[in-house]
Design an enzyme around this catalytic site. Structure first.
Site, mmCIF file in Angstrom:
data_model
loop_
_atom_site.group_PDB
_atom_site.id
_atom_site.type_symbol
_atom_site.label_atom_id
_atom_site.label_comp_id
_atom_site.label_asym_id
_atom_site.label_seq_id
_atom_site.Cartn_x
_atom_site.Cartn_y
_atom_site.Cartn_z
ATOM 1 N N ASN A 82 6.377 -8.487 2.024
ATOM 2 C CA ASN A 82 4.918 -8.281 1.934
ATOM 3 C C ASN A 82 4.306 -9.151 0.839
ATOM 4 O OD1 ASN A 82 2.467 -7.032 2.772
ATOM 5 N ND2 ASN A 82 2.570 -5.607 1.036
ATOM 6 N N SER A 83 4.965 -10.275 0.524
ATOM 7 C CA SER A 83 4.357 -11.189 -0.450
ATOM 8 C C SER A 83 3.095 -11.789 0.158
ATOM 9 C CB SER A 83 5.349 -12.284 -0.851
ATOM 10 O OG SER A 83 5.837 -12.966 0.289
ATOM 11 N N ARG A 84 2.149 -12.166 -0.707
ATOM 12 C CA ARG A 84 0.808 -12.506 -0.213
ATOM 13 C C ARG A 84 0.225 -13.738 -0.898
ATOM 14 N NH1 ARG A 84 -1.684 -8.822 3.816
ATOM 15 N NH2 ARG A 84 -0.041 -7.286 4.069
ATOM 16 N N ASN A 137 -0.817 -18.127 21.860
ATOM 17 C CA ASN A 137 -1.696 -16.993 22.176
ATOM 18 C C ASN A 137 -3.063 -17.466 22.695
ATOM 19 O OD1 ASN A 137 0.304 -15.186 21.413
ATOM 20 N ND2 ASN A 137 -0.395 -15.086 19.284
ATOM 21 N N HIS A 151 -10.773 -2.661 11.208
ATOM 22 C CA HIS A 151 -9.676 -3.498 10.700
ATOM 23 C C HIS A 151 -9.455 -4.639 11.687
ATOM 24 C CE1 HIS A 151 -5.205 -3.529 9.164
ATOM 25 N NE2 HIS A 151 -5.947 -4.387 8.510
ATOM 26 N N SER A 208 -1.532 -3.684 10.144
ATOM 27 C CA SER A 208 -1.133 -4.541 9.031
ATOM 28 C C SER A 208 0.131 -5.322 9.372
ATOM 29 C CB SER A 208 -0.901 -3.690 7.793
ATOM 30 O OG SER A 208 -2.068 -2.970 7.497
ATOM 31 N N ALA A 209 0.095 -6.601 9.055
ATOM 32 C CA ALA A 209 1.218 -7.512 9.304
ATOM 33 C C ALA A 209 1.583 -7.609 10.786
ATOM 34 C CB ALA A 209 2.438 -7.132 8.453
ATOM 35 N N CYS A 210 0.568 -7.557 11.654
ATOM 36 C CA CYS A 210 0.800 -7.714 13.091
ATOM 37 C C CYS A 210 -0.003 -8.858 13.696
ATOM 38 C CB CYS A 210 0.528 -6.407 13.816
ATOM 39 S SG CYS A 210 1.737 -5.133 13.437
ATOM 40 N N GLY A 211 -0.504 -9.775 12.880
ATOM 41 C CA GLY A 211 -1.002 -11.021 13.452
ATOM 42 C C GLY A 211 -2.491 -11.317 13.370
ATOM 43 N N LYS A 212 -3.262 -10.575 12.588
ATOM 44 C CA LYS A 212 -4.698 -10.870 12.515
ATOM 45 C C LYS A 212 -4.984 -12.234 11.881
ATOM 46 C CE LYS A 212 -5.721 -7.125 10.330
ATOM 47 N NZ LYS A 212 -4.339 -6.625 10.382
ATOM 48 N N ARG A 261 2.565 -3.943 17.690
ATOM 49 C CA ARG A 261 3.885 -4.550 17.699
ATOM 50 C C ARG A 261 4.780 -3.613 18.486
ATOM 51 N NH1 ARG A 261 6.673 -8.074 13.832
ATOM 52 N NH2 ARG A 261 4.733 -8.496 12.731
ATOM 53 N N ASP A 296 -9.503 -9.898 8.507
ATOM 54 C CA ASP A 296 -8.993 -8.550 8.228
ATOM 55 C C ASP A 296 -10.002 -7.439 8.500
ATOM 56 O OD1 ASP A 296 -6.594 -7.162 7.280
ATOM 57 O OD2 ASP A 296 -7.797 -6.526 5.579
ATOM 58 N N ARG A 316 0.846 -1.194 0.000
ATOM 59 C CA ARG A 316 0.000 0.000 0.000
ATOM 60 C C ARG A 316 0.884 1.247 0.000
ATOM 61 N NH1 ARG A 316 -1.973 0.832 4.328
ATOM 62 N NH2 ARG A 316 -1.337 -0.992 5.509
ATOM 63 N N LYS A 372 -9.665 -2.291 1.465
ATOM 64 C CA LYS A 372 -9.369 -1.170 2.350
ATOM 65 C C LYS A 372 -10.134 0.086 1.938
ATOM 66 C CE LYS A 372 -7.171 -3.629 5.009
ATOM 67 N NZ LYS A 372 -5.929 -4.251 5.082
ATOM 68 N N PHE A 411 1.766 -17.174 18.343
ATOM 69 C CA PHE A 411 1.020 -18.118 17.506
ATOM 70 C C PHE A 411 0.052 -18.956 18.359
ATOM 71 C CE2 PHE A 411 4.971 -16.969 15.312
ATOM 72 C CZ PHE A 411 4.422 -16.402 14.171
ATOM 73 N N TYR A 443 -1.404 -3.330 -6.971
ATOM 74 C CA TYR A 443 -1.177 -4.177 -5.803
ATOM 75 C C TYR A 443 -2.265 -4.099 -4.736
ATOM 76 C CZ TYR A 443 1.330 -6.914 -2.463
ATOM 77 O OH TYR A 443 1.685 -7.909 -1.608
HETATM 78 P P1 GTP Z 1 -2.406 -7.845 7.192
HETATM 79 O O1 GTP Z 1 -2.911 -8.882 6.255
HETATM 80 O O2 GTP Z 1 -1.333 -6.990 6.593
HETATM 81 O O3 GTP Z 1 -3.494 -7.007 7.772
HETATM 82 O O4 GTP Z 1 -1.623 -8.616 8.385
HETATM 83 P P2 GTP Z 1 -2.154 -9.466 9.644
HETATM 84 O O5 GTP Z 1 -2.470 -8.548 10.767
HETATM 85 O O6 GTP Z 1 -3.201 -10.404 9.226
HETATM 86 O O7 GTP Z 1 -0.833 -10.249 10.082
HETATM 87 P P3 GTP Z 1 -0.452 -11.803 9.936
HETATM 88 O O8 GTP Z 1 -1.279 -12.690 10.808
HETATM 89 O O9 GTP Z 1 -0.399 -12.149 8.503
HETATM 90 O O10 GTP Z 1 1.015 -11.787 10.534
HETATM 91 C C1 GTP Z 1 2.012 -10.913 10.044
HETATM 92 C C2 GTP Z 1 3.378 -11.419 10.446
HETATM 93 O O11 GTP Z 1 3.479 -11.484 11.859
HETATM 94 C C3 GTP Z 1 3.656 -12.808 9.906
HETATM 95 O O12 GTP Z 1 4.975 -12.881 9.463
HETATM 96 C C4 GTP Z 1 3.441 -13.692 11.104
HETATM 97 O O13 GTP Z 1 4.200 -14.867 11.047
HETATM 98 C C5 GTP Z 1 3.841 -12.791 12.274
HETATM 99 N N1 GTP Z 1 3.093 -13.136 13.502
HETATM 100 C C6 GTP Z 1 1.761 -13.365 13.612
HETATM 101 N N2 GTP Z 1 1.419 -13.707 14.881
HETATM 102 C C7 GTP Z 1 2.570 -13.680 15.596
HETATM 103 C C8 GTP Z 1 2.878 -13.943 16.976
HETATM 104 O O14 GTP Z 1 2.033 -14.281 17.799
HETATM 105 N N3 GTP Z 1 4.185 -13.791 17.341
HETATM 106 C C9 GTP Z 1 5.151 -13.415 16.441
HETATM 107 N N4 GTP Z 1 6.398 -13.296 16.886
HETATM 108 N N5 GTP Z 1 4.897 -13.185 15.138
HETATM 109 C C10 GTP Z 1 3.624 -13.305 14.715
HETATM 110 C C1 SPV Z 2 -3.105 -4.571 5.060
HETATM 111 O O1 SPV Z 2 -2.117 -3.918 4.677
HETATM 112 O O2 SPV Z 2 -3.690 -4.329 6.151
HETATM 113 C C2 SPV Z 2 -3.625 -5.678 4.240
HETATM 114 C C3 SPV Z 2 -3.062 -5.859 2.897
HETATM 115 O O3 SPV Z 2 -4.523 -6.380 4.653
HETATM 116 S S1 SPV Z 2 -3.719 -4.748 1.761
HETATM 117 O O4 SPV Z 2 -4.859 -5.382 1.095
HETATM 118 O O5 SPV Z 2 -2.681 -4.446 0.772
HETATM 119 O O6 SPV Z 2 -4.186 -3.553 2.422
HETATM 120 MN MN MN Z 3 -5.025 -5.969 6.860
#
Ligand code: GTP
Ligand code: SPV
Ligand code: MN
Length: 622
Positions: free
Chosen positions: A401-403, A532, A256, A278-282, A434, A303, A87, A236, A529, A227
């Site tokens: 950020n590969s998906r 949790n 979100h 984003s990318a914090c574990g959802k 995070r 999401d 994004r 989004k 993981f 993308y």
């Molecule tokens: P978006 O799709 O971008 O919204 O991300 P998301 O919030 O769904 O995050 P996602 O669950 O895909 O996790 C993002 C990254 O964090 C990945 O590389 C996971 O492996 C890592 N991760 C997820 N949960 C945990 C956790 O409990 N501990 C740690 N250390 N890393 C985690």
């Molecule tokens: C995020 O960034 O929170 C995502 C991926 O879920 S994207 O669809 O690119 O926004």
């Molecule tokens: Mn997201």
């Protein structure tokens, strides 16, 4: 071929698929065609045949390749332009009529000015390309108030992705036409017209990018990127930015958040919604496999959650999407076996991951052992011991950020309630971020208002999901910083108002978590993981009032024996550091929160000021 005769340019173009009859849609399409001047139009029906023919087309264009049919049936792999991988928040705008309504957290330009700029960009932008018309519905078609959109895009990759991520195609159009429903017009172009004979590139895009929302008009214009969140406009752009403005006006919440059902050994069900940036574990929490014996999780969404109060006074959540657009790196059998099972069923699009020699996908964290040889996300030969040819040895094979983009119904633990248009009653809301320090593993808020304060002050280190530096700490209110379609202060006030109007006993309990505390060597102290689930169990027990908590200035923390750590592999010191809070870290946090609130201006909700004062005085002097 269409047989309709008319004066519009649209009717003179080669056309495939069934033409709509929806009057406002036709009017809008006429304007788009006049402006963007595509060579052809395809009206998407969302069928399997359409999927096949678009895949053929993208394979021929070199945009995607088919994966090994035995490993990932009916799946494709795309490599983007290396500059179009996430994004683009700097190029994302909320063009409200009044600048003050966009607030301090959004980029703004006057709607007329933005339309002037973008009309120039859109002028002829689809020359040489086919325009895809995608009627879609966010949420259930038989919801009380279904939310329709129509995306027009010159990218077949977008059309395929929208088919996975949303209810898209002929059935949606039929309902729109039968009910005369209005829709959010979503215009998307990759911004790379092809003049006569000009060869295409594998991933067309433009270095000029705009992701633009007109909240009052309920309209989205996106240009220059193919993308994810920049181009799949139902996600989004609509389901968060535009929908948050709708939700403010209509008295609900567009968030979100993942949604999960937690089932105890006795069969008691809890519904939990959780917001992490984003990318914090959802996605991982949504599909969690509990390590605590007897507990189970079912997935409802990973999401986005739309939440409304039901007639019984409880808050109900639905997931408006139909797929996962998940972060690939870190996803593996050990961390998220349910996601792995979902993608192994195929019917998926993989973007910017690495390829194995036998035509399967791989990314960092999928397996413990790295494959000896791969093709990396830039198409280079990559070796476990030396990295990519011509690159640095430490370069990852997959982009961070590969998906994967996968239909939700392939998730082995999908809840049957996913299909319920009424949604599920939420027992607990979790905010998280995070943070390497300061924020403990889990804190319960004293009440709704304190919970909103926790959400509003949430902070997180930036990730690869958005362009820019990674690891920079920023406030991310309710994990919605890049997605609030209006003024952040009004957004938080909306949360406060909904709570004040509701029956306090029926409101979800609010919690704040942090899986990401690190020790001095940078190691995550909490295993995360599946582990949790120990936190989810505590949340459930707090919801039912089964366990005590320790009252502290920052909220309610688990007692010494509150968390079930039976069989958990963690040292006593680490556990203590993760679960406890340090008053001095929070004394340092208070002025940072104060500076964050200063950015809200005069619209800052009083309740937030009161909460901050209360925190400051409870912390006292060292
Ligand atoms: P978006 O799709 O971008 O919204 O991300 P998301 O919030 O769904 O995050 P996602 O669950 O895909 O996790 C993002 C990254 O964090 C990945 O590389 C996971 O492996 C890592 N991760 C997820 N949960 C945990 C956790 O409990 N501990 C740690 N250390 N890393 C985690
Ligand atoms: C995020 O960034 O929170 C995502 C991926 O879920 S994207 O669809 O690119 O926004
Ligand atoms: Mn997201």
């Amino acid at each position: 071929m269409s047989t309709t005769v008319g004066l519009s340019l649209r009717n003179s173009l080669p056309t495939t698929g069934d033409q709509p009859t929806h009057p406002r849609l036709l009017e809008w399409l006429d304007k788009v065609v006049e402006l963007c001047r595509p060579d052809a139009i395809h009206y998407c029906d969302g069928s399997d045949e359409e999927w096949d023919s678009l895949v053929d087309l993208l394979v021929a264009a070199g945009t995607v390749q088919r994966l090994n049919e035995d490993r990932k049936p009916n799946s494709i792999y795309a490599r983007t332009d290396p500059d179009d991988v996430a994004r683009v928040e700097d190029s994302t705008f909320i063009c409200s009529v009044d600048e003050r309504d966009a607030g301090p957290t959004n980029n703004w330009m006057a709607p007329a000015e933005m339309k002037r700029v973008m009309t120039q960009l859109y002028d002829g932008c689809m020359v040489g390309r086919t325009m895809y018309v995608m009627p879609f519905c966010m949420g259930h078609l038989d919801a009380k108030d279904p939310k329709f959109g129509v995306e027009v895009s010159d990218s077949a990759y977008v059309a395929l992705s929208m088919r996975i991520m949303t209810r898209m195609g002929a059935e949606v159009l039929r309902v729109m036409e039968e009910t005369g429903a209005d829709f959010v017009p979503c215009l998307h172009s990759v911004g790379m017209p092809l003049s006569d004979g000009q060869p295409d590139v594998a991933w067309p895009c433009n270095s000029t990018k705009y992701i633009v929302h007109f909240p009052e008009e309920r309209m989205i214009w996106s240009y220059g990127s193919g993308y994810g969140g920049n181009s799949l406009l139902g996600k989004k752009c609509y389901a968060l930015r535009i929908a948050s403005a709708m939700a403010r006006d209509e008295g609900w919440l567009a968030e979100h958040m993942l949604i999960l059902k937690l089932i105890s050994p006795t069969g008691r069900e809890y519904h939990i919604a959780a917001a992490f940036p984003s990318a914090c574990g959802k996605t991982n929490l949504a599909m969690l496999q509990p390590t605590v014996p007897g507990w189970r999780v079912e997935t409802l969404g990973d999401d986005i959650a739309w939440m409304r109060f039901g007639e019984d006074g409880r808050l109900y959540a639905t997931n408006p999407e139909t797929g996962f657009f998940g972060v690939a790196p870190g996803t593996g059998a050990a961390t998220n076996p349910n996601a792995m099972a979902a993608i192994d069923r195929g019917n998926s699009i993989f973007t910017n991951v690495a390829l194995t020699p036998d035509g399967d996908v791989w990314w960092e964290g999928m397996t413990k052992e790295k494959p000896a040889v791969l093709t990396d996300w830039k198409g280079r030969t990559w070796r476990a011991e030396s990295g990519p040819e011509g690159g640095r040895p430490d370069e990852t094979a997959a982009h961070p950020n590969s998906r994967f983009c996968t239909p939700i119904d392939q998730c082995p633990i999908l809840s049957p309630d996913y299909d319920n248009p009424e949604g599920v009653p939420i027992d607990a809301i979790i905010f998280g971020g995070r943070r390497e320090n300061t924020v403990p593993l889990v804190t319960q808020s004293r009440d709704w208002r304190h919970g909103v304060f926790m959400g509003a002050t949430c902070s997180s280190e930036s990730t690869a999901a958005a362009k820019g530096a990674v690891g920079v700490l920023r406030r991310d209110p309710m994990a919605m910083l890049p997605f609030i379609g209006y003024h952040v202060a009004d957004y938080v006030q909306h949360w406060l108002n909904l709570g004040a109007k509701a029956d306090a006993d029926k409101l979800p309990k609010i919690f704040y978590v942090n899986w990401f505390r690190r020790d001095s060597s940078g190691r995550f102290m909490w295993p995360g993981f599946g582990e949790n689930s120990r936190v989810l169990k505590w949340v459930a027990e707090r919801v039912d009032g089964l366990v005590d908590a320790v009252e502290t200035p920052i909220g309610l923390l688990p007692t010494d024996d509150g968390l079930d750590v039976d069989g958990l592999d963690i040292s006593a010191d680490d556990l203590h550091d993760v679960v406890r809070y340090q008053p001095q870290e929070w004394r340092d946090e208070v002025p940072r929160i104060g500076r964050w609130f200063d950015t809200f201006g005069w619209r800052l909700p009083r309740d937030l000021v009161d909460e901050l004062r209360q925190l400051e005085s409870a912390l006292g002097q060292p």
